[in-house]
Design a protein around this motif. Sequence first.
Motif, PDB file in Angstrom:
ATOM      1  N   ALA A   1      69.804  67.700 -14.859  1.00  0.00           N
ATOM      2  CA  ALA A   1      69.638  66.252 -14.789  1.00  0.00           C
ATOM      3  C   ALA A   1      69.008  65.668 -16.063  1.00  0.00           C
ATOM      4  O   ALA A   1      69.239  64.516 -16.411  1.00  0.00           O
ATOM      5  N   LYS A   2      68.203  66.484 -16.748  1.00  0.00           N
ATOM      6  CA  LYS A   2      67.590  65.999 -17.985  1.00  0.00           C
ATOM      7  C   LYS A   2      68.439  66.340 -19.200  1.00  0.00           C
ATOM      8  O   LYS A   2      68.098  65.984 -20.319  1.00  0.00           O
TER       9      LYS A   2
ATOM     10  N   VAL B   1      74.127  67.271 -17.337  1.00  0.00           N
ATOM     11  CA  VAL B   1      74.552  66.480 -16.183  1.00  0.00           C
ATOM     12  C   VAL B   1      73.976  65.058 -16.268  1.00  0.00           C
ATOM     13  O   VAL B   1      74.664  64.088 -15.941  1.00  0.00           O
ATOM     14  N   GLY B   2      72.745  64.954 -16.742  1.00  0.00           N
ATOM     15  CA  GLY B   2      72.135  63.628 -16.913  1.00  0.00           C
ATOM     16  C   GLY B   2      72.956  62.756 -17.851  1.00  0.00           C
ATOM     17  O   GLY B   2      73.143  61.557 -17.606  1.00  0.00           O
TER      18      GLY B   2
ATOM     19  N   GLN C   1      76.186  63.112 -18.504  1.00  0.00           N
ATOM     20  CA  GLN C   1      77.460  62.836 -17.854  1.00  0.00           C
ATOM     21  C   GLN C   1      77.324  61.680 -16.855  1.00  0.00           C
ATOM     22  O   GLN C   1      78.193  60.805 -16.768  1.00  0.00           O
ATOM     23  N   VAL C   2      76.236  61.681 -16.112  1.00  0.00           N
ATOM     24  CA  VAL C   2      75.991  60.614 -15.131  1.00  0.00           C
ATOM     25  C   VAL C   2      75.882  59.262 -15.831  1.00  0.00           C
ATOM     26  O   VAL C   2      76.495  58.272 -15.425  1.00  0.00           O
ATOM     27  N   MET C   3      75.112  59.242 -16.910  1.00  0.00           N
ATOM     28  CA  MET C   3      74.910  57.966 -17.600  1.00  0.00           C
ATOM     29  C   MET C   3      76.217  57.507 -18.263  1.00  0.00           C
ATOM     30  O   MET C   3      76.530  56.313 -18.284  1.00  0.00           O
TER      31      MET C   3
ATOM     32  N   TYR D   1      71.127  58.046 -25.878  1.00  0.00           N
ATOM     33  CA  TYR D   1      70.668  58.726 -24.661  1.00  0.00           C
ATOM     34  C   TYR D   1      71.803  59.589 -24.115  1.00  0.00           C
ATOM     35  O   TYR D   1      71.628  60.762 -23.791  1.00  0.00           O
TER      36      TYR D   1
END
Lengths: 298, 298
Positions: free
Chosen positions: B153-154, B157-158, B160-162, B179
């Motif tokens: 998440a950091k 994957v983080g 990709q989400v953003m 970011y």
Amino acid sequence: MEESIKEYLEERKSVIDNYLNIALEKIREDSPLYAAINYSLMAGGKRLRPIMLIATYESNFEDYEVVLPFAASVEMIHTYSLIHDDLPILDNSDYRRGKPTCHKIYGSDMALLAGDALISLAFEIISSRKLLEHFEAKFLLRIVHDFAELSGAKGLVGGQVMDMVTMDMDEIDENLILYIEKRKTASLFILSVRVGAILSGVSEDELANLTKFAENFGISYQIQDDILDETSTVEELGKDVHQDRKNKKATFVSLYGLDRSKVLAKEYIEKANSYLIAYSGKYKLLENIAKFTLERIK
Amino acid sequence: MEESIKEYLEERKSVIDNYLNIALEKIREDSPLYAAINYSLMAGGKRLRPIMLIATYESNFEDYEVVLPFAASVEMIHTYSLIHDDLPILDNSDYRRGKPTCHKIYGSDMALLAGDALISLAFEIISSRKLLEHFEAKFLLRIVHDFAELSGAKGLVGGQVMDMVTMDMDEIDENLILYIEKRKTASLFILSVRVGAILSGVSEDELANLTKFAENFGISYQIQDDILDETSTVEELGKDVHQDRKNKKATFVSLYGLDRSKVLAKEYIEKANSYLIAYSGKYKLLENIAKFTLERIK
């Protein structure tokens, strides 16, 4: 016994829920992911796997707080697998634990990534430097390896794949079903009990027996799950029912019918307990949890 | 220099390909999963991330064979992220590395599980007991933690989400794009260089500088990728083009246009190299790989 084991399960569940809440703080800043992960992780699971990890450790040592990071991580792996399995591209389930599934609320894209992030988060927690205050690095490395092996192609994911490719298959036999249920379901019970045992520093022999206990308990648990899928309503179960029949899944119920499956579920739990006899009641707690859990089979 | 670095890259790529082939033998028995994983993992990637891991280690020690398990694992994490990103529920890409994407051949269900299994396999390999013959358990545990943090998440994957949630967003600024690109792309370059450095036993200071090198190289690399997405054909690139414009993605190219993006890509690589100056040529190999890789920007 029943009353006290029920209280035990409730107490440990609440401690695990608290710990999971705190663990999620690590990713709260990445808010879109946090919401989806929090939704699924805190959706009210029974926390049976992490409780079995704690119970294994508690059978050896009193102070179980030190194993909470591992317990939380097992639940994260479990939750990721539910999120991914529920996706429309796999089981296409709308309900889980009495609530809409993750992708129904956050979309399939977010659910996919929430699952991915949960895997990494589990490994992040069990490799934290702070754990070295309580446990040796080589123990922790072995635990990482167990997490990886039992969650992957030879464990959880391997079972899921075989579950998928055997749908609609005409020739299903008991060995194939056992292959699937051992991997798909027993893997995380095996992981839980093994991690509790490794952290307790038990002998390789004891570890092997506890592994067999967990494997046979896991098979029994999955047979119960298949029976409940056939005999329950959505309201009773909190998730979609008759999914196995709909998806033509290979289960003990589809192979042998309900009555024989109930007998088998009991045989597997007896087999599980037989591996604990040598320890003269040391693992009575695990036996009681197993007994209580499987009493839903009437 | 150009000829020798090209040979170096080809040689290391071939060693990594061999190692990956052997590593996959571990799951060959689970054949349906093996085929999908093998297809994507052996689809002919440049192996740039694992090569940078090896190059970092080689800048300190001669015998780089011992770090191949880590190099292979970085490539597995990279490949899993490509398989999941390409799924119809995310980027919906049909081509990758000049071939149909994993789900186009094996279906979205199998592609999802192949990605999941690759994550576990990567962690399984880097926590193998055999590695203790060469490296201390506490170093290995730190590496597991880096893998987990930078893939989750950091990190990957983080990002990709953003990347996903900012599609169609009107107000995009440079900070937001940074970011995304730091996480989505730089994370695995950071991981590669850090793991090579940690295994070399460098000081915390040197590790921090190498991390900054990798971060800035990663940003430069992603800007190049965005430029090529805009200026290339499918044939040249081996994957779908104009995806960013189609998906209204937040990139330097969408914010500043092609010319300014080319300038920025060069600025970031210069910034990256500045972190290596203190080591008087010790990491010349990394610099040369970076230079060669980014020369596709005309």
